[in-house]
Motif scaffolding. Structure first.
Motif, PDB file in Angstrom:
ATOM      1  N   ARG A   1     -34.741  60.508 -15.213  1.00  0.00           N
ATOM      2  CA  ARG A   1     -35.070  59.458 -16.185  1.00  0.00           C
ATOM      3  C   ARG A   1     -35.987  58.428 -15.528  1.00  0.00           C
ATOM      4  N   PRO A   2     -37.039  58.016 -16.206  1.00  0.00           N
ATOM      5  CA  PRO A   2     -37.912  57.000 -15.620  1.00  0.00           C
ATOM      6  C   PRO A   2     -37.241  55.623 -15.626  1.00  0.00           C
ATOM      7  N   ILE A   3     -37.675  54.786 -14.731  1.00  0.00           N
ATOM      8  CA  ILE A   3     -37.277  53.383 -14.748  1.00  0.00           C
ATOM      9  C   ILE A   3     -38.130  52.726 -15.837  1.00  0.00           C
ATOM     10  N   ALA A   4     -37.495  52.044 -16.746  1.00  0.00           N
ATOM     11  CA  ALA A   4     -38.239  51.391 -17.833  1.00  0.00           C
ATOM     12  C   ALA A   4     -38.967  50.158 -17.295  1.00  0.00           C
ATOM     13  N   GLU A   5     -40.145  49.898 -17.849  1.00  0.00           N
ATOM     14  CA  GLU A   5     -40.913  48.736 -17.401  1.00  0.00           C
ATOM     15  C   GLU A   5     -40.116  47.446 -17.584  1.00  0.00           C
ATOM     16  N   GLY A   6     -39.361  47.352 -18.668  1.00  0.00           N
ATOM     17  CA  GLY A   6     -38.533  46.168 -18.895  1.00  0.00           C
ATOM     18  C   GLY A   6     -37.472  45.992 -17.822  1.00  0.00           C
ATOM     19  N   GLU A   7     -36.888  47.094 -17.348  1.00  0.00           N
ATOM     20  CA  GLU A   7     -35.910  47.028 -16.259  1.00  0.00           C
ATOM     21  C   GLU A   7     -36.564  46.490 -14.985  1.00  0.00           C
ATOM     22  N   TRP A   8     -37.761  47.009 -14.693  1.00  0.00           N
ATOM     23  CA  TRP A   8     -38.486  46.563 -13.508  1.00  0.00           C
ATOM     24  C   TRP A   8     -38.811  45.073 -13.602  1.00  0.00           C
ATOM     25  N   ARG A   9     -39.338  44.652 -14.752  1.00  0.00           N
ATOM     26  CA  ARG A   9     -39.698  43.247 -14.921  1.00  0.00           C
ATOM     27  C   ARG A   9     -38.468  42.340 -14.800  1.00  0.00           C
ATOM     28  N   ALA A  10     -37.348  42.770 -15.371  1.00  0.00           N
ATOM     29  CA  ALA A  10     -36.113  41.983 -15.281  1.00  0.00           C
ATOM     30  C   ALA A  10     -35.632  41.909 -13.834  1.00  0.00           C
ATOM     31  N   TYR A  11     -35.725  43.017 -13.115  1.00  0.00           N
ATOM     32  CA  TYR A  11     -35.319  43.007 -11.711  1.00  0.00           C
ATOM     33  C   TYR A  11     -36.178  42.030 -10.918  1.00  0.00           C
ATOM     34  N   VAL A  12     -37.501  42.125 -11.067  1.00  0.00           N
ATOM     35  CA  VAL A  12     -38.408  41.247 -10.326  1.00  0.00           C
ATOM     36  C   VAL A  12     -38.135  39.783 -10.682  1.00  0.00           C
ATOM     37  N   ALA A  13     -37.914  39.501 -11.947  1.00  0.00           N
ATOM     38  CA  ALA A  13     -37.648  38.123 -12.375  1.00  0.00           C
ATOM     39  C   ALA A  13     -36.390  37.559 -11.713  1.00  0.00           C
ATOM     40  N   GLY A  14     -35.424  38.427 -11.424  1.00  0.00           N
ATOM     41  CA  GLY A  14     -34.178  37.989 -10.817  1.00  0.00           C
ATOM     42  C   GLY A  14     -34.149  38.056  -9.295  1.00  0.00           C
ATOM     43  N   ASP A  15     -35.197  38.552  -8.688  1.00  0.00           N
ATOM     44  CA  ASP A  15     -35.253  38.682  -7.233  1.00  0.00           C
ATOM     45  C   ASP A  15     -36.195  37.611  -6.681  1.00  0.00           C
ATOM     46  N   PRO A  16     -35.665  36.596  -5.990  1.00  0.00           N
ATOM     47  CA  PRO A  16     -36.518  35.514  -5.511  1.00  0.00           C
ATOM     48  C   PRO A  16     -37.519  35.936  -4.429  1.00  0.00           C
ATOM     49  N   GLU A  17     -37.369  37.150  -3.906  1.00  0.00           N
ATOM     50  CA  GLU A  17     -38.300  37.631  -2.882  1.00  0.00           C
ATOM     51  C   GLU A  17     -39.517  38.334  -3.470  1.00  0.00           C
ATOM     52  N   LEU A  18     -39.489  38.650  -4.763  1.00  0.00           N
ATOM     53  CA  LEU A  18     -40.584  39.379  -5.406  1.00  0.00           C
ATOM     54  C   LEU A  18     -41.265  38.509  -6.461  1.00  0.00           C
ATOM     55  N   ASP A  19     -42.576  38.659  -6.559  1.00  0.00           N
ATOM     56  CA  ASP A  19     -43.364  37.977  -7.587  1.00  0.00           C
ATOM     57  C   ASP A  19     -44.195  39.012  -8.324  1.00  0.00           C
ATOM     58  N   LEU A  20     -44.098  39.028  -9.636  1.00  0.00           N
ATOM     59  CA  LEU A  20     -44.928  39.914 -10.453  1.00  0.00           C
ATOM     60  C   LEU A  20     -46.313  39.282 -10.556  1.00  0.00           C
ATOM     61  N   THR A  21     -47.302  39.902  -9.937  1.00  0.00           N
ATOM     62  CA  THR A  21     -48.643  39.318  -9.895  1.00  0.00           C
ATOM     63  C   THR A  21     -49.625  40.058 -10.788  1.00  0.00           C
ATOM     64  N   GLY A  22     -49.463  41.376 -10.896  1.00  0.00           N
ATOM     65  CA  GLY A  22     -50.365  42.173 -11.717  1.00  0.00           C
ATOM     66  C   GLY A  22     -51.716  42.453 -11.096  1.00  0.00           C
ATOM     67  N   VAL A  23     -52.018  41.814  -9.969  1.00  0.00           N
ATOM     68  CA  VAL A  23     -53.319  42.020  -9.324  1.00  0.00           C
ATOM     69  C   VAL A  23     -53.187  41.814  -7.816  1.00  0.00           C
ATOM     70  N   ALA A  24     -53.925  42.631  -7.074  1.00  0.00           N
ATOM     71  CA  ALA A  24     -54.019  42.492  -5.620  1.00  0.00           C
ATOM     72  C   ALA A  24     -55.493  42.514  -5.249  1.00  0.00           C
ATOM     73  N   GLU A  25     -55.859  41.654  -4.317  1.00  0.00           N
ATOM     74  CA  GLU A  25     -57.244  41.605  -3.852  1.00  0.00           C
ATOM     75  C   GLU A  25     -57.260  41.607  -2.330  1.00  0.00           C
ATOM     76  N   ALA A  26     -58.265  42.292  -1.774  1.00  0.00           N
ATOM     77  CA  ALA A  26     -58.436  42.336  -0.323  1.00  0.00           C
ATOM     78  C   ALA A  26     -59.919  42.305   0.004  1.00  0.00           C
ATOM     79  N   PRO A  27     -60.288  41.501   0.995  1.00  0.00           N
ATOM     80  CA  PRO A  27     -61.700  41.467   1.378  1.00  0.00           C
ATOM     81  C   PRO A  27     -62.087  42.746   2.127  1.00  0.00           C
ATOM     82  N   THR A  28     -63.294  43.204   1.901  1.00  0.00           N
ATOM     83  CA  THR A  28     -63.854  44.354   2.610  1.00  0.00           C
ATOM     84  C   THR A  28     -65.269  43.979   3.053  1.00  0.00           C
ATOM     85  N   PRO A  29     -65.864  44.736   3.943  1.00  0.00           N
ATOM     86  CA  PRO A  29     -67.249  44.432   4.335  1.00  0.00           C
ATOM     87  C   PRO A  29     -68.224  44.477   3.154  1.00  0.00           C
TER      88      PRO A  29
END
Length: 94
Positions: free
Chosen positions: A13-41
């Protein structure tokens, strides 16, 4: 070369997106950002995904990305502390 480690459910069974979002919202060590950026040459590398969360409490101080996609949580090249965090996530999501 690298590898991905996935948090999945053993029964298929897949993990539902709502379950993931609820978990992240309740975990003070995780932040739902939706984007990651990294500098490259060549400029800035940008990755966008609504389920992308960052773990900012890695013992080294680095940011680790937890990428929710297709019903699972994926981390690239996790070290031992990250695997321990992934096991905590897996336990919480059953």
């Amino acid at each position: 070369m690298g590898y991905d480690l996935h948090v999945t459910r053993g029964d298929g069974r897949p993990i539902a997106e709502g379950e993931w979002r609820a978990y992240v919202a309740g975990d003070p060590e995780l932040d739902l950002t939706g984007v990651a950026e990294a500098p490259t040459p060549e400029g800035t590398l940008k990755y966008e995904n609504p389920g992308l969360a960052c773990w900012r409490r890695h013992p080294s101080g680095e940011v680790v990305w937890f990428d929710f996609r297709r019903g699972q949580v994926v981390v690239k090249n996790p070290d031992e502390p990250t695997i321990a965090k992934m096991l905590a996530v897996a336990h919480a999501l059953r």
